[in-house]
Write a protein that holds these residues in place. Structure first.
Motif, PDB file in Angstrom:
ATOM      1  N   LEU A   1     -47.149 -20.594 -12.646  1.00 55.73           N
ATOM      2  CA  LEU A   1     -46.521 -19.273 -12.655  1.00 55.73           C
ATOM      3  C   LEU A   1     -47.225 -18.399 -13.688  1.00 55.73           C
ATOM      4  CD1 LEU A   1     -44.135 -17.785 -11.307  1.00 55.73           C
ATOM      5  CD2 LEU A   1     -42.709 -18.512 -13.219  1.00 55.73           C
ATOM      6  N   ALA A   2     -47.709 -17.265 -13.249  1.00 60.49           N
ATOM      7  CA  ALA A   2     -48.525 -16.405 -14.099  1.00 60.49           C
ATOM      8  C   ALA A   2     -47.792 -16.022 -15.377  1.00 60.49           C
ATOM      9  CB  ALA A   2     -48.935 -15.147 -13.332  1.00 60.49           C
ATOM     10  N   GLY A   3     -48.474 -16.205 -16.514  1.00 60.95           N
ATOM     11  CA  GLY A   3     -47.933 -15.781 -17.794  1.00 60.95           C
ATOM     12  C   GLY A   3     -46.965 -16.744 -18.434  1.00 60.95           C
ATOM     13  N   HIS A   4     -46.674 -17.848 -17.787  1.00 59.83           N
ATOM     14  CA  HIS A   4     -45.712 -18.805 -18.334  1.00 59.83           C
ATOM     15  C   HIS A   4     -46.455 -20.000 -18.936  1.00 59.83           C
ATOM     16  CE1 HIS A   4     -41.742 -17.354 -16.716  1.00 59.83           C
ATOM     17  NE2 HIS A   4     -42.591 -16.583 -16.065  1.00 59.83           N
ATOM     18  N   ARG A   5     -46.213 -20.255 -20.214  1.00 59.82           N
ATOM     19  CA  ARG A   5     -46.745 -21.418 -20.913  1.00 59.82           C
ATOM     20  C   ARG A   5     -46.102 -21.498 -22.284  1.00 59.82           C
ATOM     21  NH1 ARG A   5     -52.727 -19.655 -22.997  1.00 59.82           N
ATOM     22  NH2 ARG A   5     -52.339 -17.418 -23.163  1.00 59.82           N
ATOM     23  N   ALA A   6     -46.109 -22.659 -22.880  1.00 56.31           N
ATOM     24  CA  ALA A   6     -45.572 -22.826 -24.223  1.00 56.31           C
ATOM     25  C   ALA A   6     -46.646 -22.431 -25.225  1.00 56.31           C
ATOM     26  CB  ALA A   6     -45.157 -24.283 -24.444  1.00 56.31           C
ATOM     27  N   HIS A   7     -46.374 -21.411 -26.024  1.00 58.11           N
ATOM     28  CA  HIS A   7     -47.402 -20.879 -26.919  1.00 58.11           C
ATOM     29  C   HIS A   7     -46.763 -20.501 -28.258  1.00 58.11           C
ATOM     30  CE1 HIS A   7     -50.585 -17.650 -27.903  1.00 58.11           C
ATOM     31  NE2 HIS A   7     -50.925 -18.825 -28.387  1.00 58.11           N
TER      32      HIS A   7
ATOM     33  N   PRO B   1     -38.227 -18.091 -43.271  1.00 63.18           N
ATOM     34  CA  PRO B   1     -37.753 -19.267 -42.531  1.00 63.18           C
ATOM     35  C   PRO B   1     -37.751 -18.982 -41.031  1.00 63.18           C
ATOM     36  CG  PRO B   1     -35.906 -18.121 -43.523  1.00 63.18           C
ATOM     37  CD  PRO B   1     -37.152 -17.444 -44.044  1.00 63.18           C
ATOM     38  N   VAL B   2     -37.998 -20.049 -40.251  1.00 62.12           N
ATOM     39  CA  VAL B   2     -38.126 -19.910 -38.797  1.00 62.12           C
ATOM     40  C   VAL B   2     -37.126 -20.814 -38.085  1.00 62.12           C
ATOM     41  CG1 VAL B   2     -39.647 -20.185 -36.796  1.00 62.12           C
ATOM     42  CG2 VAL B   2     -40.580 -19.337 -38.961  1.00 62.12           C
ATOM     43  N   LEU B   3     -36.343 -20.214 -37.199  1.00 61.84           N
ATOM     44  CA  LEU B   3     -35.490 -20.941 -36.257  1.00 61.84           C
ATOM     45  C   LEU B   3     -36.158 -20.855 -34.900  1.00 61.84           C
ATOM     46  CD1 LEU B   3     -32.785 -22.271 -35.327  1.00 61.84           C
ATOM     47  CD2 LEU B   3     -31.906 -19.952 -35.019  1.00 61.84           C
ATOM     48  N   LEU B   4     -36.544 -21.997 -34.335  1.00 58.55           N
ATOM     49  CA  LEU B   4     -37.307 -22.035 -33.087  1.00 58.55           C
ATOM     50  C   LEU B   4     -36.476 -22.640 -31.968  1.00 58.55           C
ATOM     51  CD1 LEU B   4     -40.062 -21.805 -31.520  1.00 58.55           C
ATOM     52  CD2 LEU B   4     -40.474 -24.182 -32.239  1.00 58.55           C
ATOM     53  N   LEU B   5     -36.488 -21.986 -30.804  1.00 59.33           N
ATOM     54  CA  LEU B   5     -35.880 -22.527 -29.597  1.00 59.33           C
ATOM     55  C   LEU B   5     -36.987 -23.098 -28.721  1.00 59.33           C
ATOM     56  CD1 LEU B   5     -33.672 -20.569 -30.665  1.00 59.33           C
ATOM     57  CD2 LEU B   5     -33.128 -20.041 -28.278  1.00 59.33           C
ATOM     58  N   ALA B   6     -36.885 -24.403 -28.395  1.00 59.59           N
ATOM     59  CA  ALA B   6     -37.842 -25.068 -27.507  1.00 59.59           C
ATOM     60  C   ALA B   6     -37.063 -26.102 -26.714  1.00 59.59           C
ATOM     61  CB  ALA B   6     -38.964 -25.730 -28.297  1.00 59.59           C
TER      62      ALA B   6
ATOM     63  N   GLY C   1     -43.528 -31.776 -32.680  1.00 59.23           N
ATOM     64  CA  GLY C   1     -44.793 -32.053 -33.357  1.00 59.23           C
ATOM     65  C   GLY C   1     -45.551 -30.774 -33.647  1.00 59.23           C
ATOM     66  N   ARG C   2     -45.609 -29.888 -32.669  1.00 61.45           N
ATOM     67  CA  ARG C   2     -46.271 -28.591 -32.875  1.00 61.45           C
ATOM     68  C   ARG C   2     -45.473 -27.738 -33.853  1.00 61.45           C
ATOM     69  NH1 ARG C   2     -47.726 -26.649 -26.723  1.00 61.45           N
ATOM     70  NH2 ARG C   2     -47.675 -28.741 -25.809  1.00 61.45           N
ATOM     71  N   ALA C   3     -44.149 -27.802 -33.753  1.00 60.87           N
ATOM     72  CA  ALA C   3     -43.302 -27.019 -34.651  1.00 60.87           C
ATOM     73  C   ALA C   3     -43.510 -27.450 -36.100  1.00 60.87           C
ATOM     74  CB  ALA C   3     -41.838 -27.162 -34.257  1.00 60.87           C
ATOM     75  N   ALA C   4     -43.570 -28.765 -36.322  1.00 58.97           N
ATOM     76  CA  ALA C   4     -43.760 -29.272 -37.679  1.00 58.97           C
ATOM     77  C   ALA C   4     -45.126 -28.865 -38.225  1.00 58.97           C
ATOM     78  CB  ALA C   4     -43.603 -30.782 -37.698  1.00 58.97           C
ATOM     79  N   ALA C   5     -46.143 -28.916 -37.370  1.00 63.04           N
ATOM     80  CA  ALA C   5     -47.480 -28.526 -37.811  1.00 63.04           C
ATOM     81  C   ALA C   5     -47.531 -27.050 -38.215  1.00 63.04           C
ATOM     82  CB  ALA C   5     -48.493 -28.804 -36.700  1.00 63.04           C
ATOM     83  N   ALA C   6     -46.680 -26.235 -37.595  1.00 64.97           N
ATOM     84  CA  ALA C   6     -46.640 -24.803 -37.898  1.00 64.97           C
ATOM     85  C   ALA C   6     -45.666 -24.470 -39.024  1.00 64.97           C
ATOM     86  CB  ALA C   6     -46.277 -24.021 -36.647  1.00 64.97           C
ATOM     87  N   GLY C   7     -44.974 -25.459 -39.550  1.00 62.36           N
ATOM     88  CA  GLY C   7     -44.052 -25.224 -40.653  1.00 62.36           C
ATOM     89  C   GLY C   7     -42.730 -24.624 -40.257  1.00 62.36           C
ATOM     90  N   VAL C   8     -42.313 -24.808 -39.007  1.00 63.84           N
ATOM     91  CA  VAL C   8     -41.009 -24.321 -38.551  1.00 63.84           C
ATOM     92  C   VAL C   8     -39.913 -25.029 -39.340  1.00 63.84           C
ATOM     93  CG1 VAL C   8     -39.401 -24.395 -36.590  1.00 63.84           C
ATOM     94  CG2 VAL C   8     -41.767 -23.638 -36.250  1.00 63.84           C
ATOM     95  N   ASP C   9     -38.856 -24.289 -39.682  1.00 66.90           N
ATOM     96  CA  ASP C   9     -37.773 -24.868 -40.482  1.00 66.90           C
ATOM     97  C   ASP C   9     -36.764 -25.642 -39.633  1.00 66.90           C
ATOM     98  OD1 ASP C   9     -37.998 -23.428 -43.413  1.00 66.90           O
ATOM     99  OD2 ASP C   9     -38.754 -22.179 -41.792  1.00 66.90           O
TER     100      ASP C   9
ATOM    101  N   THR D   1     -39.644 -29.707 -41.360  1.00 62.65           N
ATOM    102  CA  THR D   1     -39.005 -29.351 -40.104  1.00 62.65           C
ATOM    103  C   THR D   1     -37.815 -30.242 -39.753  1.00 62.65           C
ATOM    104  OG1 THR D   1     -41.120 -28.522 -39.272  1.00 62.65           O
ATOM    105  CG2 THR D   1     -39.411 -28.973 -37.643  1.00 62.65           C
ATOM    106  N   LEU D   2     -36.703 -29.588 -39.458  1.00 58.84           N
ATOM    107  CA  LEU D   2     -35.535 -30.260 -38.910  1.00 58.84           C
ATOM    108  C   LEU D   2     -35.464 -29.974 -37.415  1.00 58.84           C
ATOM    109  CD1 LEU D   2     -32.838 -29.423 -41.622  1.00 58.84           C
ATOM    110  CD2 LEU D   2     -34.003 -31.615 -41.280  1.00 58.84           C
ATOM    111  N   LEU D   3     -34.991 -30.954 -36.672  1.00 59.26           N
ATOM    112  CA  LEU D   3     -34.800 -30.815 -35.225  1.00 59.26           C
ATOM    113  C   LEU D   3     -33.348 -31.126 -34.905  1.00 59.26           C
ATOM    114  CD1 LEU D   3     -35.688 -30.773 -32.173  1.00 59.26           C
ATOM    115  CD2 LEU D   3     -36.274 -33.197 -32.468  1.00 59.26           C
ATOM    116  N   TYR D   4     -32.693 -30.209 -34.198  1.00 52.63           N
ATOM    117  CA  TYR D   4     -31.373 -30.545 -33.670  1.00 52.63           C
ATOM    118  C   TYR D   4     -31.487 -30.666 -32.156  1.00 52.63           C
ATOM    119  CZ  TYR D   4     -26.573 -31.115 -32.578  1.00 52.63           C
ATOM    120  OH  TYR D   4     -25.410 -31.670 -32.102  1.00 52.63           O
ATOM    121  N   THR D   5     -31.134 -31.848 -31.637  1.00 53.86           N
ATOM    122  CA  THR D   5     -31.184 -32.117 -30.207  1.00 53.86           C
ATOM    123  C   THR D   5     -29.770 -32.201 -29.668  1.00 53.86           C
ATOM    124  OG1 THR D   5     -33.220 -33.392 -30.539  1.00 53.86           O
ATOM    125  CG2 THR D   5     -32.090 -33.648 -28.417  1.00 53.86           C
TER     126      THR D   5
END
Length: 403
Positions: free
Chosen positions: A295-301, A314-319, A326-334, A370-374
């Motif tokens: 689908l055009a324009g759709h990707r995890a970036h 501080p960063v709150l990330l939705l994924a 792993g990518r979030a931790a490498a980027a320093g997401v909180d 990085t903390l992850l809540y699942t």
């Protein structure tokens, strides 16, 4: 609250390793072998493991299992394939859940209980076989009844405080509500959807998040069930990211519908939430399966999602998937919020989920910061059962460190 524009530079990622030829062959055989095991093992344990039932009982029972073996895959194909027949999907999903529970407890009780009875010297072999059979039937019936009620109920609210070392004092006490994996589908759950949204509105949340897998089916087809999401209230923002199931069902239609309902689709972008002189970056990425969908324009970036944000904030990330952490931790997401796992949904599927994802449910730490809540998910996928994996609506209260 300010909004960043979309950006689309490429991610620098190593190519995924190719699975071995043996693994590829095994995966191709799995759809053929798995249904056979799910129905053949309970059939043997209940009817042919030395019980010596009257012949009519044995024949009738065997016929029922044979019918299930044939009906389940046919119903799944008609329900989830091109035809998308909801009635067939309900039948196939229910048979899948029932056979999984029967298989699990046929294996466990067929080995452990039979061994315990043998060691205890209980009865003859035929008596022990019959005790095992009735135990499997009884346990499975109870778990399926309870699991169905658990799947269809409005989820309990799970509340927890989450301390983020970089969170400013002005943002202390920020209330973030999380729903995910609603999976509106063949079973009409419009009233359930209304009650879930009513529950969310009692939480007085500043931010409400939906981390994907809204439905199984297109936005046009499931609109009535999703429409109550438009009634959800938040004092600051309602934000949404796509899950993998959107990409089975015309994802852009779901993005457009959520936008229409007043939610902010965070497609590789972020918002800035300001309070008391402090700022939080609220970012989101498309699901990791988006690019493969074509689908055009759709990707995890993630780089695009954080572009332009002050790296000291501080960063709150939705994924959608915990595997993104792993990518979030490498980027320093909180803090990353995810769903996808359903907490396993029907035990012991939990253990298979752990092979694919770094977390099953709850709060976990990844890397230095990085903390992850699942979340275990708000709805259910496929089989209308939840066994030892209760659904949830989550309220996370963000806390600044005490000085």
């Amino acid at each position: 609250m300010t909004d960043t524009s979309d950006t689309h530079p490429g991610d620098s990622r190593a190519p995924a390793a190719e699975p071995s030829p043996l693994l590829r062959r095994a995966m191709r055989l799995l759809p053929l072998v798995a249904p056979l095991l799910l129905w053949a093992v309970p059939c043997w344990v209940l009817l042919h493991g030395g019980q010596h039932w009257p012949l009519p009982v044995t024949l009738a029972g065997t016929a029922v299992f044979a019918l299930g073996l044939v009906a389940m895959p046919l119903a799944m194909v008609r329900g989830h394939g091109r035809r998308q027949q909801d009635g067939a999907a309900i039948l196939g999903d229910t048979l899948l859940g029932a056979s999984w529970v029967l298989f699990t407890w046929s294996v466990l009780l067929g080995v452990l209980l039979r061994l315990a009875l043998t060691l205890a010297g209980v009865g003859e072999a035929e008596d022990r076989a019959r005790i095992v059979a009735w135990a499997v039937i009884g346990v499975s019936a109870v778990l399926l009844g309870w699991g169905y009620a658990e799947a269809r109920r409005v989820p309990r609210v799970r509340r927890l405080d989450v301390e983020l070392p970089r969170l400013g004092a002005g943002l202390d006490g920020l209330r973030v509500a999380l729903i995910t994996d609603t999976h509106y589908g063949p079973l009409d759950r419009a009233r359930w959807s209304e009650r879930v949204c009513e529950t969310v509105n009692t939480l007085d949340a500043d931010v409400v998040c939906h981390t994907g897998d809204i439905a199984d089916g297109t936005a046009e087809r499931r609109r009535a069930q999703a429409a109550p999401l438009g009634t959800v209230r938040a004092t600051r923002a309602r934000v949404y990211v796509t899950g993998n199931h959107e990409y089975y069902s015309e994802a852009q239609g779901w993005v457009d519908l959520m936008d229409e309902l007043g939610w902010e689709p965070l497609r590789n972008r972020h918002l800035l939430l300001e309070r008391g002189g402090d700022t939080l970056v609220v970012a989101g990425v498309d699901d990791v399966t988006a690019e493969a969908s074509g689908l055009a324009g759709h990707r995890a970036h993630l780089a695009g999602a954080l572009a332009g944000a002050d790296p000291d904030l501080p960063v709150l990330l939705l994924a959608h998937q915990p595997a993104f952490v792993g990518r979030a931790a490498a980027a320093g997401v909180d803090l990353q919020l995810s769903g996808h796992t359903h907490g396993g949904q029907i035990w012991p599927f939990h253990h298979l989920v752990r092979l694919d994802q770094p977390a099953l449910a709850g709060l976990s730490r990844h890397g230095a910061r990085t903390l992850l809540y699942t979340s275990r998910g708000t709805g259910f996928w496929g089989p209308p059962f939840r066994v030892f994996a209760p659904s949830e609506i989550t309220l996370l209260v963000l806390r600044a460190p005490r000085r």
